[in-house]
Enzyme design. Structure first.
Site, PDB file in Angstrom:
ATOM      1  N   LYS A  40       3.898  25.854  53.615  1.00 12.69           N
ATOM      2  CA  LYS A  40       4.317  27.171  53.022  1.00 12.69           C
ATOM      3  C   LYS A  40       5.370  26.950  51.952  1.00 12.69           C
ATOM      4  O   LYS A  40       6.257  26.180  52.018  1.00 12.69           O
ATOM      5  CB  LYS A  40       4.993  27.992  54.073  1.00 12.69           C
ATOM      6  CG  LYS A  40       6.351  27.639  54.558  1.00 12.69           C
ATOM      7  CD  LYS A  40       6.636  28.747  55.493  1.00 12.69           C
ATOM      8  CE  LYS A  40       7.880  28.221  56.513  1.00 12.69           C
ATOM      9  NZ  LYS A  40       8.272  29.139  57.280  1.00 12.69           N
ATOM     10  N   GLU A  66      -3.647  30.566  50.261  1.00 10.37           N
ATOM     11  CA  GLU A  66      -3.541  32.018  50.784  1.00 10.37           C
ATOM     12  C   GLU A  66      -2.220  32.585  50.407  1.00 10.37           C
ATOM     13  O   GLU A  66      -1.048  31.773  50.268  1.00 10.37           O
ATOM     14  CB  GLU A  66      -3.601  31.997  52.372  1.00 10.37           C
ATOM     15  CG  GLU A  66      -5.002  31.607  52.791  1.00 10.37           C
ATOM     16  CD  GLU A  66      -4.925  31.348  54.270  1.00 10.37           C
ATOM     17  OE1 GLU A  66      -4.172  31.652  54.958  1.00 10.37           O
ATOM     18  OE2 GLU A  66      -6.016  30.743  54.919  1.00 10.37           O
ATOM     19  N   GLU A 117      -2.005  37.823  60.026  1.00 13.95           N
ATOM     20  CA  GLU A 117      -0.836  38.324  60.311  1.00 13.95           C
ATOM     21  C   GLU A 117      -0.975  39.818  60.099  1.00 13.95           C
ATOM     22  O   GLU A 117      -1.763  40.264  59.317  1.00 13.95           O
ATOM     23  CB  GLU A 117      -0.152  37.806  58.734  1.00 13.95           C
ATOM     24  CG  GLU A 117       1.250  38.139  58.582  1.00 13.95           C
ATOM     25  CD  GLU A 117       2.243  37.144  58.975  1.00 13.95           C
ATOM     26  OE1 GLU A 117       1.960  36.090  59.618  1.00 13.95           O
ATOM     27  OE2 GLU A 117       3.280  37.564  58.837  1.00 13.95           O
ATOM     28  N   ARG A 143       3.674  35.315  68.354  1.00 15.59           N
ATOM     29  CA  ARG A 143       3.875  34.032  68.212  1.00 15.59           C
ATOM     30  C   ARG A 143       4.598  33.152  69.394  1.00 15.59           C
ATOM     31  O   ARG A 143       4.259  31.935  69.555  1.00 15.59           O
ATOM     32  CB  ARG A 143       4.824  33.571  67.073  1.00 15.59           C
ATOM     33  CG  ARG A 143       4.578  32.473  66.136  1.00 15.59           C
ATOM     34  CD  ARG A 143       5.193  32.270  65.016  1.00 15.59           C
ATOM     35  NE  ARG A 143       6.288  31.279  65.473  1.00 15.59           N
ATOM     36  CZ  ARG A 143       7.204  30.661  64.817  1.00 15.59           C
ATOM     37  NH1 ARG A 143       6.990  30.936  63.289  1.00 15.59           N
ATOM     38  NH2 ARG A 143       8.141  29.552  65.069  1.00 15.59           N
ATOM     39  N   ARG A 158       2.895  37.453  63.069  1.00 14.73           N
ATOM     40  CA  ARG A 158       1.930  36.686  63.242  1.00 14.73           C
ATOM     41  C   ARG A 158       1.076  37.248  64.378  1.00 14.73           C
ATOM     42  O   ARG A 158       1.961  37.651  65.471  1.00 14.73           O
ATOM     43  CB  ARG A 158       2.382  35.163  63.647  1.00 14.73           C
ATOM     44  CG  ARG A 158       1.268  33.985  63.681  1.00 14.73           C
ATOM     45  CD  ARG A 158       0.604  33.832  62.415  1.00 14.73           C
ATOM     46  NE  ARG A 158      -0.216  32.603  62.800  1.00 14.73           N
ATOM     47  CZ  ARG A 158       0.099  31.369  62.580  1.00 14.73           C
ATOM     48  NH1 ARG A 158       1.175  30.837  62.488  1.00 14.73           N
ATOM     49  NH2 ARG A 158      -0.921  30.343  62.838  1.00 14.73           N
ATOM     50  N   ARG A 183       2.949  19.670  62.999  1.00 14.44           N
ATOM     51  CA  ARG A 183       2.425  18.244  63.125  1.00 14.44           C
ATOM     52  C   ARG A 183       1.600  17.941  61.925  1.00 14.44           C
ATOM     53  O   ARG A 183       0.601  18.515  61.755  1.00 14.44           O
ATOM     54  CB  ARG A 183       2.010  18.013  64.318  1.00 14.44           C
ATOM     55  CG  ARG A 183       1.837  16.602  64.827  1.00 14.44           C
ATOM     56  CD  ARG A 183       1.495  16.411  66.136  1.00 14.44           C
ATOM     57  NE  ARG A 183       0.522  17.247  66.672  1.00 14.44           N
ATOM     58  CZ  ARG A 183      -0.688  16.493  66.836  1.00 14.44           C
ATOM     59  NH1 ARG A 183      -0.882  15.392  66.556  1.00 14.44           N
ATOM     60  NH2 ARG A 183      -1.794  17.312  67.004  1.00 14.44           N
ATOM     61  N   PHE A 222      -6.736  35.045  58.879  1.00 15.74           N
ATOM     62  CA  PHE A 222      -7.010  33.751  58.496  1.00 15.74           C
ATOM     63  C   PHE A 222      -7.592  32.663  59.036  1.00 15.74           C
ATOM     64  O   PHE A 222      -7.921  31.523  58.311  1.00 15.74           O
ATOM     65  CB  PHE A 222      -5.768  33.185  57.600  1.00 15.74           C
ATOM     66  CG  PHE A 222      -4.460  33.034  58.226  1.00 15.74           C
ATOM     67  CD1 PHE A 222      -4.361  32.449  59.393  1.00 15.74           C
ATOM     68  CD2 PHE A 222      -3.653  34.176  58.192  1.00 15.74           C
ATOM     69  CE1 PHE A 222      -2.911  32.320  60.030  1.00 15.74           C
ATOM     70  CE2 PHE A 222      -2.112  34.097  58.868  1.00 15.74           C
ATOM     71  CZ  PHE A 222      -2.241  33.199  59.747  1.00 15.74           C
ATOM     72  N   LYS A 241       1.312  34.251  51.365  1.00 13.69           N
ATOM     73  CA  LYS A 241       2.104  34.346  52.476  1.00 13.69           C
ATOM     74  C   LYS A 241       2.405  35.872  52.819  1.00 13.69           C
ATOM     75  O   LYS A 241       3.441  36.475  52.002  1.00 13.69           O
ATOM     76  CB  LYS A 241       3.304  33.341  52.237  1.00 13.69           C
ATOM     77  CG  LYS A 241       4.128  33.256  53.692  1.00 13.69           C
ATOM     78  CD  LYS A 241       5.373  32.250  53.454  1.00 13.69           C
ATOM     79  CE  LYS A 241       5.760  32.079  55.062  1.00 13.69           C
ATOM     80  NZ  LYS A 241       5.828  33.345  55.816  1.00 13.69           N
TER      81      LYS A 241
END
Length: 545
Positions: free
Chosen positions: A413, A244, A294, A266, A251, A407, A333, A246
């Site tokens: 990214k 995707e 986003e 966020r 967010r 994690r 997304f 960025k």
DNA sequence: GTGTATCGCTGCC
DNA sequence: ATCAGACCAATTCGG
DNA sequence: CCGAATTGGTCTGATGGCAGCGATACAC
């Protein structure tokens, strides 16, 4: 001796934190924490967890407030306070040191501080508003300090200022909770409940069924792992992935339910009021859902730079003018919940399919998605994203569930580093915490004709050893003092990396850097070899910002 | 007393 | 956001 | 095959620039 206090004493929490701070290993910290948490009464448990994890929320107490209160409680001047802070780099330790000298006065009656009692006082601090609220906050703080022992005062201030520095924060507290209650799924629960306190409360209630995402309780965000290039990213996954763009925005998690729409940032703040267009667009969706995506500034068919979007963020009331000046698009997304069903455990491919079946339209649209089979495709996609003005590329494991944090690196990214700048250190500041006594933050400048003009500050990129060497080297070329540091003779050249150049009034060069970090100390360069404002200007223009 | 600048804190990236 | 450092579990290496 | 060394995953801590909000300080 006071009578045995009911409930959780603050002094016990402090003792535990002292122990946690004094041991090195993570496992040992977890053990100490879990033993303490297991013995806590139900009303204190969530509060203690938040205190220890440093997620207690805003307190409106910082350096200035502590400074004010301290001067009321102790017989010290600003000079002594400054000196103590410089040598320890920690407000809590500073207060503990002052306690050794004794307080100006003692309360008529000493009362044992309790964890819930402290929470009540913190609420008062956070809520205080209106005329005279600074004074009222000071009164509360002074009152607390008068009741404290030395260690209690230290941790009181550490918790309030959000700088615990015990080597254990949210992740460790989570692990300790899992251990204390012998539950293995703590991570998954945390994701859904979004808060260590709520998680602790559920564990204590004995409810062992897995929670499901709920309306208006934000789910913890899944974050991408940063990797330097397409090669390492594809080596990391070792299989085809989804790609995707960025997007360079903010967010946003959207809860769309029968009862209404709410939007979360966020940090899981309710930011519904900041994005009225997004809310109203979501209202017309026909389903109940939790979406992740986003928000990007989008005007006249183009994405607008983050600096522009920034101007309408955090606004309590977004006027019509702002909405026209900075129009938005919400690129969705992910889909975490749909029509009564949690999608968290469904693989990404399935979540995307469901998302694309939602019939989003207008300023509400599914994020672009493409298949990336191998390194060459990843590289090509990354180039294309960059060329089209995106910040970079996000790669995602199509088989992965929605998990909190970085994690596993299930999302990765890729960003692009801009050209670097060679700049000269002109000022250095003393660090905090473990960097107390070290010059750890450097203001650097570039040439504008015959003058050196500051363009930014950087603190990250050097190793501890290099910071130590730098501290000695800079003190040798000191030419003056400033509030929190020293002015130095222009001599040391840094190679500075950054993500973009911005126009700014902060520094006299008229520019600033986004995400500056030190790439290298250029011992081979002299100050006159540093870059010029012309180079900065051309970098600024080349980004089209 | 009113209007404006600054400070302290917080939250985006 | 960024980066370095520390710890830990899992894997690989050396004998 | 066992213990030692290395690796990769995670977590922690220290701090960048921009900007709003609310309280207070200051100018008039």
């Amino acid at each position: 001796m006071t009578s045995p206090t009911k409930g959780a004493r603050f002094s016990d929490l402090c003792r535990t934190l002292e122990a946690v701070a004094s041991v090195r290993g993570r496992n040992e910290k977890v053990r100490l924490l879990s033993e303490y948490l297991a013995g806590l009464p139900r009303d204190a448990l969530p509060i203690a967890c938040r205190f220890m994890a440093g997620t207690g929320g805003k307190t409106n107490v910082g350096w200035a407030a502590v400074n004010d209160a301290v001067r009321e409680v102790f017989d010290t001047g600003p000079g002594a306070i400054r000196e103590l802070y410089l040598s320890h780099g920690d407000l809590g330790v500073l207060v503990q040191e002052l306690m050794k000298g004794g307080k100006k006065s003692v309360p008529l009656q000493r009362e044992e501080l309790t964890v819930p009692g402290l929470q009540a006082a913190f609420d008062e601090l956070a809520k205080a508003g209106g005329r005279g609220s600074v004074e009222r906050r000071k009164k509360v703080l002074v009152g607390l300090l008068l009741q404290c022992s030395g260690v209690e005062a230290k941790y009181l201030i550490k918790i309030l200022s959000g700088e615990l520095r015990t080597g254990a924060t949210e992740g460790t507290v989570l692990e300790a909770l899992g251990k204390a209650f012998a539950v293995g799924r703590v991570r998954d629960w945390y994701l859904i409940l979004g808060d260590v306190g709520a998680l602790a409360d559920r564990l204590a209630s004995g409810d062992v069924s897995e929670p499901s995402p709920r309306a208006f309780t934000p789910v913890a965000f899944m974050l991408p792992l940063p990797l330097p290039d397409a090669r390492s990213a594809m080596a990391h996954f070792g299989k085809p992935v989804f790609g995707e763009h960025k997007y360079d925005g903010v967010r946003l998690q959207a809860h769309r339910f029968q009862e209404g729409v709410k939007l979360y940032s966020r940090r899981m703040e309710d930011v519904t009021a900041s994005f009225p267009e997004v809310s109203s667009a979501l209202s017309s969706l026909r389903v109940s859902a939790i979406l992740d995506g986003e928000v990007v500034g989008f005007d006249a068919g183009r994405h607008i730079p983050f600096v522009k979007l920034q101007q309408r963020l955090h606004r309590r009331d977004v006027g019509k003018r702002m909405m026209e000046e900075v129009p938005l698009r919400y690129y969705v997304f992910d889909l975490l919940y749909l029509e009564g069903r949690s999608m968290l455990r469904s693989p990404l491919a399935e979540r995307r399919r469901a998302l694309e079946g939602l019939d989003l339209g207008g300023d509400l649209r599914p994020a672009d998605r493409f298949h990336v089979e191998d390194e060459a495709q990843a590289e090509e996609r990354f180039r294309r994203s960059r060329k089209e003005g995106y910040e970079g590329l996000v790669l995602k494991d199509p088989g992965s569930g929605y998990t909190p944090g970085r994690r596993g690196g299930l999302w990765v990214k890729l960003k692009e580093e801009m050209d670097t700048l060679d700049a000269v250190i002109v000022l250095a500041e003393w660090g905090n915490g473990k960097r107390a006594g070290l010059l750890s933050d450097y203001t650097f400048a570039i040439w504008d004709g015959g003058d050196l003009k500051p363009i930014g500050k950087a603190y990250s990129g050097l190793t501890d050893a290099e910071i130590g060497e730098m501290t000695l080297a800079l003190q040798k070329i000191k030419v003056g003092d400033v509030w929190n540091g020293i002015v130095v003779k222009p001599a040391v050249v840094l190679e500075v990396a950054f993500d973009s150049v911005q126009r700014s009034a902060r520094h006299s060069s008229g520019f600033a850097l986004r995400f500056p970090r030190i790439k290298a100390v250029r011992r081979d360069k002299r100050p006159e070899d540093a870059d010029t404002i012309e180079k900065v200007r051309s970098l600024y223009e080349s980004t089209g910002a």
